[in-house]
Each structure stands twice: as C-alpha cells, then as structure tokens.
Design an enzyme around this catalytic site. Structure first.
Site, mmCIF file in Angstrom:
data_model
loop_
_atom_site.group_PDB
_atom_site.id
_atom_site.type_symbol
_atom_site.label_atom_id
_atom_site.label_comp_id
_atom_site.label_asym_id
_atom_site.label_seq_id
_atom_site.Cartn_x
_atom_site.Cartn_y
_atom_site.Cartn_z
ATOM 1 N N ASP A 1 16.872 6.882 28.031
ATOM 2 C CA ASP A 1 16.968 6.087 26.800
ATOM 3 C C ASP A 1 17.345 6.938 25.596
ATOM 4 O OD1 ASP A 1 16.026 3.841 28.283
ATOM 5 O OD2 ASP A 1 13.995 4.623 28.045
ATOM 6 N N LYS B 1 22.682 7.457 25.966
ATOM 7 C CA LYS B 1 23.834 7.905 26.760
ATOM 8 C C LYS B 1 24.992 6.914 26.688
ATOM 9 C CE LYS B 1 21.294 8.514 30.464
ATOM 10 N NZ LYS B 1 19.936 8.558 29.893
ATOM 11 N N GLY C 1 19.386 1.552 31.655
ATOM 12 C CA GLY C 1 19.654 0.560 30.620
ATOM 13 C C GLY C 1 20.564 1.176 29.580
ATOM 14 N N HIS C 2 21.823 0.771 29.580
ATOM 15 C CA HIS C 2 22.765 1.336 28.616
ATOM 16 C C HIS C 2 23.228 0.253 27.656
ATOM 17 C CE1 HIS C 2 23.827 4.865 31.503
ATOM 18 N NE2 HIS C 2 22.621 4.934 31.008
ATOM 19 N N GLN D 1 18.911 7.515 33.535
ATOM 20 C CA GLN D 1 17.559 8.071 33.356
ATOM 21 C C GLN D 1 17.651 9.388 32.558
ATOM 22 O OE1 GLN D 1 18.219 6.918 36.911
ATOM 23 N NE2 GLN D 1 17.732 5.031 35.869
ATOM 24 N N THR E 1 11.604 9.093 38.524
ATOM 25 C CA THR E 1 12.379 8.158 39.323
ATOM 26 C C THR E 1 12.669 8.814 40.674
ATOM 27 O OG1 THR E 1 14.242 6.610 39.276
ATOM 28 C CG2 THR E 1 14.671 8.846 38.433
ATOM 29 N N THR F 1 13.402 -3.374 31.190
ATOM 30 C CA THR F 1 12.163 -4.127 31.422
ATOM 31 C C THR F 1 11.585 -4.736 30.154
ATOM 32 O OG1 THR F 1 10.960 -2.058 31.178
ATOM 33 C CG2 THR F 1 11.487 -2.724 33.412
ATOM 34 N N ASP G 1 19.023 9.095 12.129
ATOM 35 C CA ASP G 1 18.741 8.176 11.015
ATOM 36 C C ASP G 1 17.347 7.541 11.131
ATOM 37 O OD1 ASP G 1 20.347 7.015 13.261
ATOM 38 O OD2 ASP G 1 19.676 5.139 12.328
HETATM 39 P P1 IMP Z 1 12.021 3.576 38.870
HETATM 40 O O1 IMP Z 1 13.256 4.346 38.518
HETATM 41 O O2 IMP Z 1 12.188 2.091 38.688
HETATM 42 O O3 IMP Z 1 11.481 3.930 40.211
HETATM 43 O O4 IMP Z 1 10.862 3.975 37.813
HETATM 44 C C1 IMP Z 1 10.299 5.281 37.780
HETATM 45 C C2 IMP Z 1 10.072 5.742 36.352
HETATM 46 O O5 IMP Z 1 11.308 5.975 35.716
HETATM 47 C C3 IMP Z 1 9.327 4.724 35.474
HETATM 48 O O6 IMP Z 1 8.517 5.433 34.565
HETATM 49 C C4 IMP Z 1 10.464 4.045 34.705
HETATM 50 O O7 IMP Z 1 10.024 3.505 33.477
HETATM 51 C C5 IMP Z 1 11.396 5.224 34.507
HETATM 52 N N1 IMP Z 1 12.800 4.832 34.337
HETATM 53 C C6 IMP Z 1 13.650 4.407 35.276
HETATM 54 N N2 IMP Z 1 14.859 4.183 34.756
HETATM 55 C C7 IMP Z 1 14.783 4.482 33.465
HETATM 56 C C8 IMP Z 1 15.742 4.495 32.396
HETATM 57 O O8 IMP Z 1 16.918 4.181 32.548
HETATM 58 N N3 IMP Z 1 15.269 4.885 31.192
HETATM 59 C C9 IMP Z 1 13.990 5.281 30.999
HETATM 60 N N4 IMP Z 1 13.069 5.297 31.949
HETATM 61 C C10 IMP Z 1 13.467 4.913 33.184
#
Ligand code: IMP
Length: 401
Positions: A13, A16, A40-41, A213, A228, A290, A322
């Site tokens: 987050d 990117k 999440g982009h 991630q 992850t 989420t 900012d």
């Molecule tokens: P998973 O990737 O769904 O297995 O989640 C494992 C951990 O990675 C959790 O803490 C998620 O909140 C975190 N996570 C997975 N994808 C993202 C992302 O794109 N941004 C931030 N946190 C992520």
C-alpha cells in the site's frame, strides 16, 4: 529506460499503482510477477478511479501490453470480472494487450474457502485477505496446482483436479462445471510468456515489472508468520516471469513517507494516538482490497534501509509526503533498542505541498526530511509524490528513467 522492477519497501500500500502507471509511460510491456487479487492498486486518471487487484496497472494505457507472469496465483473468475470492469470504463482489452503465462497456478473455490475457514478457526490470525492466496501457493509447492494452461486439455484438467481433490476433498465435477463455461474466454489470453518476454527484451523493448504487497510481507524476509505467501522482493521478478535477473538492472523502491500496515503482526512505529488517526484520515488509509483500516505510524528508517538492501533498490519513490503537511513535528525511527523504536524528531513544515512538481518549490523542512531519509536508508530518492494524480509528482533531475 531499460527494464525496471517496482517493489514496495514496507508492508504494501505504498502507492505502487501510481508509480507503475507513471513509469509505464516509457515502458512497452508491464508485467505482474507475484501475488494474486490480494493486491490493491488505486489509479486516478482524469478523475476516473481504477481499483485493480489482479490486472497489471498498465492495462489502463491502451498502447501497452500487459502480462500476468507465472509467479502470480490467478483466480479466473476475478480475472474476467476485472476485465469487464476496466472495459466498462472505456478501455479496450484484447489478447494482444493481455497475456497470461500458461504455467500460472489457478486459485480455485476450495482455496478461498480454506483461507477463510482457517482464519476463523485459528488462535493465531494472520489477517489474510481471505482470497485463497496462501492455499493456492501451498498447492503450487505441494505439486497439486491446476495451471491455467491445463484448461486447454480437458482430460489433463480432470486428472489434475482429481489429484487436488484427494488432498482438498472436493467434488471434481462441481469445480469442472464452474471452470468449463469460462475456459475459452480465459484461454484466449494464455501463452508461453517467458519465451515471448525474452524475445521482446532482446529486441530492445522496455519491460516494467510491477510488484505487489511489500518487502515486509515477503514470505522469507518479512515479519513471518505475518506475511503473504509469495516472495515480494525484486528478485522474484525474474522467477515470476522467466526474464533472467541480469536483464533487470533498475529497482524502484516505493516508500511511503510514513508507515502503514493492514492485518496482524508487529509494527514497531505504530501510533495509536491522535497523530495515528490524523495520518489515517488525511492519507485515506483504508485497505483497497478488504476495506480494513490501515494501522499508521512514523517512518521506520531501519526497516527501509534493510529492504533497500534486500531489493537492491536503485532509486526510491517517496509517496504521500503531503499527508505530513499539517504536523507540528515529525519523527523518524533511526534505531531499535529492545524492540522499541528510537526516534529522531524534526520540525514539520506546516504548509501545503499538494501538487508541487519540483524539488525547489518544496518547503525547506520537507527537503530536510527527504534528505534525512536518503541518508538513513542509504539510497537516493528519485521521485516524490505530492498527491494521487499522475501529474502531482516531482521527478528529480538526476533520476535515471
Ligand atoms: P494474504 O496475502 O491474503 O495471504 O494476507 C497475508 C497478509 O498480507 C495480511 O496481513 C494481509 O493484510 C497482507 N496483504 C496482502 N496483500 C496486501 C496488499 O496488497 N497490501 C497490503 N497488505 C497486504
């Protein structure tokens, strides 16, 4: 430009999507190489907001080719939904613009079910996105994945599902009945991507590898087990696409000017006071995938120095400066003593930096903050982001791209 990999140096987050979109202007091909629809982009282009979780960000530029590499885990229903969503905003997607590696493992309904039920049952919650990412990667190394290319051969597909069902205990026919109606639609994008990418780079095309991630969520180097299930470091760009690592010379480390984290696990600089709330509110820190609130805290220079080292970051893109505009003073974590952060404090600049496009225009204190970060993490900052829009960006003159 040459081939570049863009990765997050914190817990994801970091922003990117914006940088990938910005840099993809000069790229011919944009490749995703790990993760799945847990990413999440968010991209904001001419007031249109695109929230992508699976498709490479470059998809919204119609003159670019985008690739989903073998390092990704692919939910085929999410794929088709996201294609439709992007098309509904007037963007053309054809098999010439979107290529999926035939050896990409599928996320199937039993993966997300398992992910969610495990999270509910365990006393040690990871706070996963519940999208089946972990179980799908487990199946990959457990040698019982269904690869997207298997959809081309129904007998092989049945055989592979049979093997997976011995482990996961599902009805083969039920999954088959779900897959068969979307099979042709998905298969039109499927190709032997590694060969194609190597031909393209040998022909002088520029490839941008888009990480998902962040480094602190990397399954090997992150805050295990609160991570992850894939490798999120720059080295994965090679494994997850088939382009050799010595053909990817540049690594851009996307770094937020403070720290955020979604889900469980340690975060030493976390703020649970008013400043934490302030960062969350001004920075709109809600998870794209989420919708969960992100935990916010001060910039952790110890952590970013390490992840810059692990990734071989050649230039940092410092995002959301900012968001710090209104703070009286700003802390940077420069050390840890017994798992507690040691802070250095600098005065805030208390003036808007929103939309600034040159380093010269930044307030002196903001320049000092950036310079101090460069010193502490031993890496130079090439890009500074001053807002969500594409043009709210400072590109330093000595940046290589
Ligand atoms: P998973 O990737 O769904 O297995 O989640 C494992 C951990 O990675 C959790 O803490 C998620 O909140 C975190 N996570 C997975 N994808 C993202 C992302 O794109 N941004 C931030 N946190 C992520």
């Amino acid at each position: 430009m040459s081939n570049i990999v863009v990765i997050g140096t914190q817990w994801g987050d970091e922003g990117k999507g914006k940088v990938v979109d910005f840099l993809s202007d000069k790229a011919d091909i944009i490749v995703r190489f790990q993760g799945g629809h847990n990413a999440g982009h968010t991209l904001v282009i001419n007031d249109k907001v695109f929230k992508l979780s699976l498709l490479p960000s470059g998809i919204i530029r119609e003159d670019k080719v985008t690739v989903i590499g073998n390092g990704v885990v692919l939910d085929p229903w999410v794929l088709l939904k996201e294609i439709e969503l992007v098309r509904s905003k007037g963007i053309n997607i054809t098999p010439n613009r979107l290529l999926i590696a035939d050896n990409t493992p599928l996320i199937l309904p039993y993966h997300s079910k398992l992910d969610q039920s495990r999270e509910q049952a365990t006393s040690n919650k990871i706070g996963t996105t519940g999208r089946g990412i972990g179980p799908a990667y487990e199946d990959k190394v457990g040698r019982r994945s269904i690869k997207v290319g298997d959809l081309a051969d129904i007998d092989l597909l049945k055989q592979r599902l049979q093997v997976a069902s011995e482990y996961h205990k599902f009805e083969v026919q039920t999954v088959l009945d779900k897959l068969l109606p979307i099979r042709d639609e998905v298969l039109q994008y499927v190709k032997s991507v590694a060969e194609w990418l190597n031909e393209q780079t040998n022909a002088g095309k520029n490839i941008l590898f888009e990480g998902a991630q962040g480094s602190m969520l990397d399954v090997d180097f992150g805050t295990y087990p609160y991570v992850t299930s894939s490798n999120c470091l720059a080295g994965m760009a090679s494994i997850g696409s088939g382009v050799p690592h010595n053909k990817i010379p540049y690594v851009v480390g996307i770094t937020k000017a403070y720290t955020t984290r979604v889900g469980e696990g340690p975060m030493l600089t976390e703020l649970t006071d008013d400043i934490g709330w302030h960062l969350a509110e001004v920075g709109k820190e809600k998870g794209t995938v989420t919708g969960r609130d992100r935990r916010c805290g001060w910039f952790d220079a110890v952590q970013v120095r390490k992840t810059c080292m692990l990734n071989g970051v050649t230039s940092i893109a410092l995002m959301k400066i900012d968001v710090l505009d209104q703070l009286e003073s700003i802390k940077i974590c420069v050390d840890y003593i017994d798992d507690s952060p040691v802070y250095e404090e600098i005065p805030g600049w208390k003036t808007s930096t929103v939309g600034i496009t040159s380093m010269e225009e930044l307030p002196e204190q903001a320049k000092c903050y950036i310079q101090r970060i460069e010193e502490l993490v031993q890496t130079s900052v090439g890009i500074v982001s001053t807002g969500p829009e594409r043009d709210q960006t400072i590109m330093k003159k000595d940046t290589f791209f």
